[in-house]
Enzyme design. Structure first.
Site, PDB file in Angstrom:
ATOM      1  N   GLU A 286       9.496  79.790 114.168  1.00 32.16           N
ATOM      2  CA  GLU A 286      10.658  78.886 114.215  1.00 32.16           C
ATOM      3  C   GLU A 286      10.288  77.729 115.126  1.00 32.16           C
ATOM      4  OE1 GLU A 286      13.190  78.963 112.189  1.00 32.16           O
ATOM      5  OE2 GLU A 286      12.209  80.689 111.308  1.00 32.16           O
ATOM      6  N   CYS A 320      16.458  72.973 120.054  1.00 29.90           N
ATOM      7  CA  CYS A 320      15.842  72.635 118.770  1.00 29.90           C
ATOM      8  C   CYS A 320      16.909  72.058 117.840  1.00 29.90           C
ATOM      9  CB  CYS A 320      15.198  73.856 118.158  1.00 29.90           C
ATOM     10  SG  CYS A 320      16.311  75.258 118.104  1.00 29.90           S
TER      11      CYS A 320
HETATM   12  P1  NAP Z   1       5.809  75.295 123.035  1.00 30.57           P
HETATM   13  O1  NAP Z   1       5.141  74.408 123.991  1.00 30.57           O
HETATM   14  O2  NAP Z   1       5.348  75.318 121.624  1.00 30.57           O
HETATM   15  O3  NAP Z   1       5.718  76.760 123.672  1.00 30.57           O
HETATM   16  C1  NAP Z   1       6.309  77.876 123.039  1.00 30.57           C
HETATM   17  C2  NAP Z   1       5.555  79.113 123.440  1.00 30.57           C
HETATM   18  O4  NAP Z   1       4.229  79.051 122.911  1.00 30.57           O
HETATM   19  C3  NAP Z   1       5.395  79.273 124.955  1.00 30.57           C
HETATM   20  O5  NAP Z   1       5.496  80.647 125.262  1.00 30.57           O
HETATM   21  C4  NAP Z   1       3.989  78.770 125.186  1.00 30.57           C
HETATM   22  O6  NAP Z   1       3.385  79.299 126.343  1.00 30.57           O
HETATM   23  C5  NAP Z   1       3.295  79.299 123.946  1.00 30.57           C
HETATM   24  N1  NAP Z   1       2.020  78.677 123.612  1.00 30.57           N
HETATM   25  C6  NAP Z   1       1.555  77.443 123.965  1.00 30.57           C
HETATM   26  N2  NAP Z   1       0.334  77.255 123.426  1.00 30.57           N
HETATM   27  C7  NAP Z   1       0.032  78.365 122.713  1.00 30.57           C
HETATM   28  C8  NAP Z   1      -1.088  78.773 121.926  1.00 30.57           C
HETATM   29  N3  NAP Z   1      -2.152  78.010 121.747  1.00 30.57           N
HETATM   30  N4  NAP Z   1      -1.061  80.000 121.341  1.00 30.57           N
HETATM   31  C9  NAP Z   1       0.006  80.807 121.491  1.00 30.57           C
HETATM   32  N5  NAP Z   1       1.088  80.472 122.236  1.00 30.57           N
HETATM   33  C10 NAP Z   1       1.104  79.273 122.830  1.00 30.57           C
HETATM   34  O7  NAP Z   1       7.380  75.022 122.982  1.00 30.57           O
HETATM   35  P2  NAP Z   1       8.394  74.933 124.195  1.00 30.57           P
HETATM   36  O8  NAP Z   1       8.180  73.666 124.922  1.00 30.57           O
HETATM   37  O9  NAP Z   1       8.408  76.209 124.962  1.00 30.57           O
HETATM   38  O10 NAP Z   1       9.779  74.886 123.432  1.00 30.57           O
HETATM   39  C11 NAP Z   1      10.296  73.728 122.882  1.00 30.57           C
HETATM   40  C12 NAP Z   1      10.042  73.680 121.387  1.00 30.57           C
HETATM   41  O11 NAP Z   1      10.567  74.853 120.795  1.00 30.57           O
HETATM   42  C13 NAP Z   1      10.748  72.511 120.711  1.00 30.57           C
HETATM   43  O12 NAP Z   1       9.886  71.975 119.747  1.00 30.57           O
HETATM   44  C14 NAP Z   1      11.952  73.177 120.059  1.00 30.57           C
HETATM   45  O13 NAP Z   1      12.464  72.463 118.965  1.00 30.57           O
HETATM   46  C15 NAP Z   1      11.371  74.494 119.660  1.00 30.57           C
HETATM   47  N6  NAP Z   1      12.391  75.519 119.475  1.00 30.57           N
HETATM   48  C16 NAP Z   1      12.670  75.921 118.210  1.00 30.57           C
HETATM   49  C17 NAP Z   1      13.666  76.870 117.984  1.00 30.57           C
HETATM   50  C18 NAP Z   1      14.007  77.316 116.599  1.00 30.57           C
HETATM   51  O14 NAP Z   1      14.701  78.320 116.444  1.00 30.57           O
HETATM   52  N7  NAP Z   1      13.553  76.620 115.574  1.00 30.57           N
HETATM   53  C19 NAP Z   1      14.376  77.384 119.070  1.00 30.57           C
HETATM   54  C20 NAP Z   1      14.059  76.946 120.356  1.00 30.57           C
HETATM   55  C21 NAP Z   1      13.062  76.014 120.548  1.00 30.57           C
HETATM   56  P3  NAP Z   1       3.329  78.425 127.691  1.00 30.57           P
HETATM   57  O15 NAP Z   1       4.728  78.214 128.114  1.00 30.57           O
HETATM   58  O16 NAP Z   1       2.574  79.309 128.612  1.00 30.57           O
HETATM   59  O17 NAP Z   1       2.618  77.158 127.334  1.00 30.57           O
END
Ligand code: NAP
Length: 515
Positions: A286, A320
């Site tokens: 997601e 999001c």
């Molecule tokens: P993110 O930077 O993509 O991080 C999400 C998770 O992925 C974190 O636990 C992060 O760990 C981890 N991660 C980072 N690099 C990775 C890799 N190479 N391999 C595996 N995992 C990795 O997103 P965010 O800043 O936390 O959240 C914001 C984003 O989430 C926005 O784009 C928002 O729209 C989206 N979101 C979507 C939904 C939905 O239901 N569609 C809901 C909520 C949020 P670290 O923190 O340690 O980097």
């Protein structure tokens, strides 16, 4: 007997007793800040020299907690532990698994304000947003427990004379859960317990910005009776530990919620067959959004203004589902813009631990810098109506910001900013408004504000989003009421909090016996 599901009510802070209870919880949690939290592997606490320090985004000098940090060796141990525990856990009576979720729900309900206070300090959530995040976590526990009980006998299929056919669901195996920081308790909890209740074992790597709240939640699951090895908790760097877990040949399912780029990276890596891997990895992803509130010319203007402001600026636009685009019919554009400006200028920005702060800080320096860089892009591409300023001297505060007169294809109207910024574009008629609303790569949420029934009917088919709202804001989906998930680059449309979600964590098996 399990009672029918109902969502957890929100706290009414107008009532003095609730306000006082919340203030007391904030004080108590403040005294606990700075504690250290360990990894959990095979039921054992593991302390590492390398740690993550989580700070309050409203006051960067305040340490919320430190967390041990996994490396690849520890991630390997966590996967092995989950793999071993699967053999027993998968055969547990689903009802007994569900009961662990119900116990956890009641524990969190009793400590509701404590959990919300952690959300205030760790990710800068204002009271109401924090309260809603905790309520949603409770909802996921209650709802997914019930969903599993409903699924436990499988679904009905036909049988001919002399045969018996059954269609049942079985767990898949080791599940890697990677949640985001923004719904720091709710999404982390929901994506962790859905695979667990389905009989999978889990390795959870929390978002680094919200690892303390994740550690607190893991404690509750342990206290609720989860056997050792069934849930392993490995905070660590996304790049190092995240990639390792995704690539691991024993990983069967990956449940990711986060940005588009990381989601795509995970899908790509998960499709590569590793040595010793005899299954296809399944991915629930997601991802991001660029969500639009469409305002028709026949619309209640106050409803439109409220929908735009709430969608854009709730939790500083860090959802999001945030409505970062307003596409408004030209006949009412100036009026809507003027009223949204007036309402926006009344919003309060400040430390989320204080009462009646509408917008707290954004989550970290990286987010602050990224959002502020878009202020420059906005000035070049459109007209700054209000806001545009930030202050990161103490915490990461950004004023709610409106840009007007943007080209639908501008960067401001196409890229996910993930901050308190809403961009206005004018449409000549309703058809064009829907066309503009659809012209991004995302398809998560959207709202239509209109009194024209034919237009609403058109939007049902033509507005291409996973969650479509009429005459209200486009944020705040409730578990079991508004199942949530997006189309296009917003993800795999898993519909968290919906009737099909648990089955995504299982494989269906047909068993046919001839007599
Ligand atoms: P993110 O930077 O993509 O991080 C999400 C998770 O992925 C974190 O636990 C992060 O760990 C981890 N991660 C980072 N690099 C990775 C890799 N190479 N391999 C595996 N995992 C990795 O997103 P965010 O800043 O936390 O959240 C914001 C984003 O989430 C926005 O784009 C928002 O729209 C989206 N979101 C979507 C939904 C939905 O239901 N569609 C809901 C909520 C949020 P670290 O923190 O340690 O980097």
């Amino acid at each position: 007997m399990v009672q029918p599901y109902k969502h957890e009510p929100f706290t009414d802070f107008e009532q003095q007793e609730h306000k006082k209870a919340f203030e007391d919880a904030l004080k108590q949690v403040k005294e606990q800040l700075g504690q250290h939290h360990d990894l959990l592997i095979n039921g054992e606490r593991v302390r590492t020299d390398d740690t993550i320090t989580s700070t309050n985004p409203a006051n960067t000098k305040q340490v919320v907690g430190t967390i041990s940090k996994a490396n690849q060796d520890l991630a390997e141990k966590a996967v092995q532990s989950a793999s071993d525990a699967f053999e027993d856990w998968r055969k547990w009576d689903p009802r007994a698994r569900a009961e662990i979720l119900f116990r956890a729900a009641s524990k969190i309900r009793r400590r509701k304000h404590e959990f919300s206070s952690y959300l205030v300090y760790e990710v800068g959530k204002p009271w109401k947003e924090a309260d809603a995040d905790t309520a949603e976590a409770i909802d996921f526990l209650e709802y997914y427990g019930r969903q599993m009980i409903e699924l436990k006998e499988g679904k009905a299929v036909e049988s001919r004379p002399g045969e018996e056919n059954r269609y049942v669901y079985q767990p898949i195996g080791v599940t890697v859960v990677i949640p985001p920081w923004n719904l720091a308790l709710a999404i982390m909890a929901g994506t962790t317990v859905a695979p667990l209740v389905a009989g999978n074992t889990v390795v959870m790597k929390p978002a680094s910005n919200s690892a303390v709240i994740a550690a607190k939640f893991v404690e509750v699951l342990e206290e609720s009776g989860l056997p050792k090895g069934v849930l392993n908790f490995v905070p660590g760097s996304g790049g190092e530990v995240g990639d390792y877990l995704v690539d691991h040949p024993k990983t069967a399912l990956i449940s990711f919620t986060g940005s588009r780029d990381v989601g795509l990276r995970i899908m790509e890596r998960a499709s590569v067959r590793q040595a010793g891997q005899n299954h296809l990895k399944q991915v629930i992803a997601e991802m991001g959004g660029k969500d639009t509130v469409v305002v028709d010319k026949e619309a209640d203007i106050d409803t439109a203004v409220d929908a735009i402001v709430v969608s854009a600026f709730g939790f500083s636009g860090q959802k999001c589902s945030s409505g970062s685009r307003a596409v408004v019919h030209e006949d009412v554009y100036d009026e809507v813009l003027e009223k949204v400006k007036a309402a926006t200028e009344k919003l309060t920005v400040g430390n989320a631990s204080e009462e009646n702060v509408y917008m707290g800080p954004v989550v970290d320096q990286g987010a602050y810098d990224k959002i502020m860089s878009y202020m420059e892009v906005g000035r070049e591409e459109g007209r700054l109506v209000t806001g545009g300023k930030g202050d990161d001297s103490k915490g990461y505060f950004i004023n709610p910001t409106i840009f007007a007169d943007l080209d639908p294809n501008s960067r401001m109207q196409q890229e996910e900013i993930f901050g308190p910024v809403v961009c206005f574009t004018k449409a000549k008629d309703f058809d064009e408004a829907i066309e503009i609303a659809n012209n991004t790569e995302y398809g998560l949420t959207g709202a239509v504000i209109s009194d024209n029934r034919a237009h609403l009917e058109k939007a049902k088919y033509d507005f291409h989003v996973g969650n479509l709202y009429f005459n209200r804001n486009c944020t705040g989906a409730i578990v079991g009421y508004q199942p949530f998930g997006g189309f296009k680059m917003s993800g795999t449309d898993s519909k968290a909090g919906g009737p099909d979600y648990i089955a995504l964590h299982m494989q269906a098996k047909t068993i046919s016996e001839k007599f």
